[in-house]
Design an enzyme around this catalytic site. Sequence first.
Site, PDB file in Angstrom:
ATOM      1  CB  CYS A 132       9.167   0.824  -6.337  1.00 39.74           C
ATOM      2  SG  CYS A 132       7.973  -1.007  -5.077  1.00 39.74           S
ATOM      3  CB  CYS A 151       7.472  -2.879  -7.434  1.00 40.70           C
ATOM      4  SG  CYS A 151       6.810  -1.490  -7.241  1.00 40.70           S
TER       5      CYS A 151
END
Length: 144
Positions: free
Chosen positions: A71, A68
């Site tokens: 993230c 991600c």
Amino acid sequence: MSDPLLIPCPHCNGLNRIPAERLGDHPKCGRCKAEVLLSKPFDLKQGDYASQIKGDLPLLVDVWADWCGPCKSFAPVFQQAAAQLSGKCRLAKLDSEANPQLAGQLGIRSIPSLILFKNGREVARQSGALPLPQLLSWLRSQGI
């Protein structure tokens, strides 16, 4: 002198009684002798979850995954927040890929997701990466 706070050790999950006025003194765990209050996020795993959400100091969990992009860009912000909030809130990272059962149990639908726990219960949730001032403002609105 105030009542001591119950705080789980991020290393061994042992519960420690720490006087509020000693939170800034780098208290050590009575069981494993490691530092209880870290100035960086610790890794949260399925087996640690039930122990770590307990205690008198709030726990903020960042649910993330290695693939991600948001993230990864949020990770340094979360790291900075951990340094600023030491003694007020504990910060942990939950890898949703390595702990899919726990991510499912928590009802994670998007990442990054932030979940704030107080006294063993979820009290707030926020999806998406936040800049540090916005993250700290959100936590202040939650009483941190």
